[in-house]
Design a protein around this motif. Structure first.
Motif, mmCIF file in Angstrom:
data_model
loop_
_atom_site.group_PDB
_atom_site.id
_atom_site.type_symbol
_atom_site.label_atom_id
_atom_site.label_comp_id
_atom_site.label_asym_id
_atom_site.label_seq_id
_atom_site.Cartn_x
_atom_site.Cartn_y
_atom_site.Cartn_z
ATOM 1 N N VAL A 6 0.856 -1.179 0.000
ATOM 2 C CA VAL A 6 0.000 0.000 0.000
ATOM 3 C C VAL A 6 0.891 1.228 0.000
ATOM 4 C CG1 VAL A 6 -1.811 1.265 1.225
ATOM 5 C CG2 VAL A 6 -1.804 -1.243 1.255
ATOM 6 N N PHE A 7 0.711 2.076 -1.001
ATOM 7 C CA PHE A 7 1.443 3.330 -1.129
ATOM 8 C C PHE A 7 0.547 4.436 -0.587
ATOM 9 C CE2 PHE A 7 2.991 0.489 -4.360
ATOM 10 C CZ PHE A 7 4.356 0.704 -4.397
ATOM 11 N N ILE A 8 1.069 5.211 0.364
ATOM 12 C CA ILE A 8 0.270 6.280 0.959
ATOM 13 C C ILE A 8 0.962 7.619 0.733
ATOM 14 C CG2 ILE A 8 -0.813 7.203 3.034
ATOM 15 C CD1 ILE A 8 -0.897 4.354 4.155
ATOM 16 N N GLN A 9 0.266 8.517 0.060
ATOM 17 C CA GLN A 9 0.751 9.867 -0.201
ATOM 18 C C GLN A 9 0.444 10.752 1.005
ATOM 19 O OE1 GLN A 9 -1.739 12.296 -2.715
ATOM 20 N NE2 GLN A 9 0.027 13.312 -3.620
ATOM 21 N N THR A 10 1.442 11.555 1.410
ATOM 22 C CA THR A 10 1.217 12.560 2.460
ATOM 23 C C THR A 10 1.607 13.952 1.991
ATOM 24 O OG1 THR A 10 3.407 12.322 3.478
ATOM 25 C CG2 THR A 10 1.656 10.846 4.284
ATOM 26 N N GLY A 11 2.147 14.054 0.790
ATOM 27 C CA GLY A 11 2.605 15.346 0.283
ATOM 28 C C GLY A 11 4.114 15.377 0.201
ATOM 29 N N GLY A 12 4.687 16.542 0.338
ATOM 30 C CA GLY A 12 6.131 16.685 0.242
ATOM 31 C C GLY A 12 6.568 16.923 -1.183
ATOM 32 N N GLN A 79 2.266 -4.272 4.370
ATOM 33 C CA GLN A 79 3.402 -3.582 3.772
ATOM 34 C C GLN A 79 2.963 -2.209 3.275
ATOM 35 O OE1 GLN A 79 4.485 -6.420 0.733
ATOM 36 N NE2 GLN A 79 5.854 -7.509 2.113
ATOM 37 N N PHE A 80 3.656 -1.159 3.763
ATOM 38 C CA PHE A 80 3.278 0.219 3.449
ATOM 39 C C PHE A 80 4.498 1.036 3.039
ATOM 40 C CE2 PHE A 80 0.136 -1.486 6.240
ATOM 41 C CZ PHE A 80 -1.066 -0.996 5.748
ATOM 42 N N ILE A 81 4.319 1.824 1.991
ATOM 43 C CA ILE A 81 5.326 2.800 1.590
ATOM 44 C C ILE A 81 4.671 4.166 1.701
ATOM 45 C CG2 ILE A 81 6.731 3.710 -0.303
ATOM 46 C CD1 ILE A 81 7.002 0.770 -1.262
ATOM 47 N N ILE A 82 5.285 5.028 2.507
ATOM 48 C CA ILE A 82 4.772 6.373 2.739
ATOM 49 C C ILE A 82 5.649 7.354 1.987
ATOM 50 C CG2 ILE A 82 4.116 8.072 4.500
ATOM 51 C CD1 ILE A 82 2.845 5.171 4.812
ATOM 52 N N THR A 83 5.063 8.137 1.072
ATOM 53 C CA THR A 83 5.818 9.218 0.440
ATOM 54 C C THR A 83 5.583 10.473 1.269
ATOM 55 O OG1 THR A 83 4.017 9.649 -1.140
ATOM 56 C CG2 THR A 83 5.814 8.220 -1.874
ATOM 57 N N HIS A 84 6.670 11.164 1.599
ATOM 58 C CA HIS A 84 6.630 12.214 2.619
ATOM 59 C C HIS A 84 7.655 13.291 2.281
ATOM 60 C CE1 HIS A 84 6.787 13.952 6.689
ATOM 61 N NE2 HIS A 84 5.742 13.200 6.990
ATOM 62 N N GLY A 85 7.428 14.483 2.751
ATOM 63 C CA GLY A 85 8.411 15.549 2.625
ATOM 64 C C GLY A 85 9.624 15.269 3.488
ATOM 65 N N THR A 86 10.776 15.736 3.052
ATOM 66 C CA THR A 86 12.025 15.381 3.731
ATOM 67 C C THR A 86 12.285 16.150 5.023
ATOM 68 O OG1 THR A 86 13.263 16.928 2.338
ATOM 69 C CG2 THR A 86 13.129 14.635 1.586
ATOM 70 N N ASP A 87 11.689 17.330 5.186
ATOM 71 C CA ASP A 87 11.996 18.129 6.379
ATOM 72 C C ASP A 87 11.578 17.456 7.681
ATOM 73 O OD1 ASP A 87 13.334 20.377 5.260
ATOM 74 O OD2 ASP A 87 11.403 21.133 4.555
ATOM 75 N N THR A 88 10.461 16.755 7.688
ATOM 76 C CA THR A 88 10.009 16.082 8.921
ATOM 77 C C THR A 88 9.796 14.583 8.703
ATOM 78 O OG1 THR A 88 7.671 16.599 8.512
ATOM 79 C CG2 THR A 88 8.953 18.194 9.823
ATOM 80 N N LEU A 89 10.442 14.050 7.680
ATOM 81 C CA LEU A 89 10.339 12.626 7.372
ATOM 82 C C LEU A 89 10.750 11.751 8.561
ATOM 83 C CD1 LEU A 89 11.461 11.074 4.052
ATOM 84 C CD2 LEU A 89 12.343 10.122 6.152
ATOM 85 N N LEU A 90 11.835 12.101 9.212
ATOM 86 C CA LEU A 90 12.309 11.295 10.345
ATOM 87 C C LEU A 90 11.345 11.351 11.531
ATOM 88 C CD1 LEU A 90 16.151 11.997 10.229
ATOM 89 C CD2 LEU A 90 14.932 9.927 9.514
ATOM 90 N N GLU A 91 10.712 12.492 11.759
ATOM 91 C CA GLU A 91 9.742 12.605 12.856
ATOM 92 C C GLU A 91 8.542 11.702 12.601
ATOM 93 O OE1 GLU A 91 11.390 15.090 11.465
ATOM 94 O OE2 GLU A 91 11.715 16.739 12.862
ATOM 95 N N GLY A 126 11.899 3.187 -5.761
ATOM 96 C CA GLY A 126 12.266 1.810 -6.075
ATOM 97 C C GLY A 126 12.955 1.115 -4.909
ATOM 98 N N MET A 127 13.832 1.842 -4.228
ATOM 99 C CA MET A 127 14.487 1.282 -3.048
ATOM 100 C C MET A 127 13.452 0.947 -1.971
ATOM 101 S SD MET A 127 17.929 3.588 -2.673
ATOM 102 C CE MET A 127 18.248 2.888 -1.062
ATOM 103 N N ALA A 128 12.453 1.789 -1.824
ATOM 104 C CA ALA A 128 11.411 1.559 -0.829
ATOM 105 C C ALA A 128 10.625 0.288 -1.146
ATOM 106 C CB ALA A 128 10.480 2.769 -0.749
ATOM 107 N N ILE A 129 10.345 0.049 -2.427
ATOM 108 C CA ILE A 129 9.626 -1.166 -2.821
ATOM 109 C C ILE A 129 10.437 -2.406 -2.453
ATOM 110 C CG2 ILE A 129 8.792 -2.517 -4.791
ATOM 111 C CD1 ILE A 129 8.034 0.195 -6.102
ATOM 112 N N ALA A 130 11.720 -2.389 -2.754
ATOM 113 C CA ALA A 130 12.569 -3.531 -2.408
ATOM 114 C C ALA A 130 12.628 -3.726 -0.894
ATOM 115 C CB ALA A 130 13.971 -3.325 -2.974
ATOM 116 N N THR A 131 12.813 -2.636 -0.173
ATOM 117 C CA THR A 131 12.973 -2.718 1.277
ATOM 118 C C THR A 131 11.726 -3.249 1.959
ATOM 119 O OG1 THR A 131 14.578 -0.915 1.237
ATOM 120 C CG2 THR A 131 13.527 -1.385 3.357
ATOM 121 N N VAL A 132 10.556 -2.751 1.579
ATOM 122 C CA VAL A 132 9.330 -3.154 2.285
ATOM 123 C C VAL A 132 9.052 -4.650 2.125
ATOM 124 C CG1 VAL A 132 7.511 -2.769 0.524
ATOM 125 C CG2 VAL A 132 7.056 -2.269 2.946
ATOM 126 N N GLN A 133 9.562 -5.240 1.035
ATOM 127 C CA GLN A 133 9.363 -6.672 0.820
ATOM 128 C C GLN A 133 10.348 -7.534 1.613
ATOM 129 O OE1 GLN A 133 8.166 -7.748 -3.401
ATOM 130 N NE2 GLN A 133 8.964 -5.667 -3.694
#
Length: 163
Positions: A6-12, A79-91, A126-133
């Protein structure tokens, strides 16, 4: 248990586009970058694309993170991939690691919009797809050619690079 990603958009930045409704150099959010990247991949796995919210990451609140965690925890997929802005990605990754400990989550983004020809979005995605699996019930971050657990990744404040 589902093997769907599941790919979830949050902006960024990854999801930013040129404005269609206003002039100038401002950006706006549109369809998830994932929707444009999927045809290039021709995926052989089951997937779903959702939008949790569309915000610059500096505007993401703990209420937004709570809603995102609820979306993940109530979804039957693992399995989830979150696309996020980089400024608060770690938070956000830290929040999700604690709130969604039974799921496999990868948070990623881009320094330049996916729409740009020199964007890092396709590589990070692409790296995120490999990693989540490959991970089990963990939260990782994929940025700048690096994949690490959320709590082992750092960011250089001078260059903006994650390491």
């Amino acid at each position: 248990m589902s093997s769907k990603i599941v790919f979830i958009q949050t902006g960024g930045t990854i999801d930013k586009d040129y404005p269609r409704s206003s002039g100038g150099w401002a950006f706006e959010f549109g369809e998830p970058a994932t929707q444009r990247l999927l045809p290039k991949l021709n995926p052989s796995f089951e997937l779903e694309v959702l939008t949790a919210f569309q915000k610059d990451s500096l505007e993401v609140t703990n209420e937004d993170r709570k809603g995102l965690a609820e979306l993940i925890n109530t979804h039957p997929a693992n399995q989830f991939i979150i696309t996020h802005g980089t400024d608060t990605l770690l938070e956000t990754a830290t929040y999700l690691a604690k709130a969604c400990s039974q799921k496999s989550i990868v948070v990623t983004g881009a320094m330049r919009p996916e729409r740009f020809s020199n964007s890092d979005a396709p590589i990070n995605w692409g790296m995120a797809i490999a990693t989540v699996q490959l991970i089990k019930q963990a939260c990782y971050v994929c940025m700048h050619g690096v994949t690490k657990p959320y709590n082992m990744l750092k960011r250089n404040s001078d260059t903006g690079q994650f390491y």
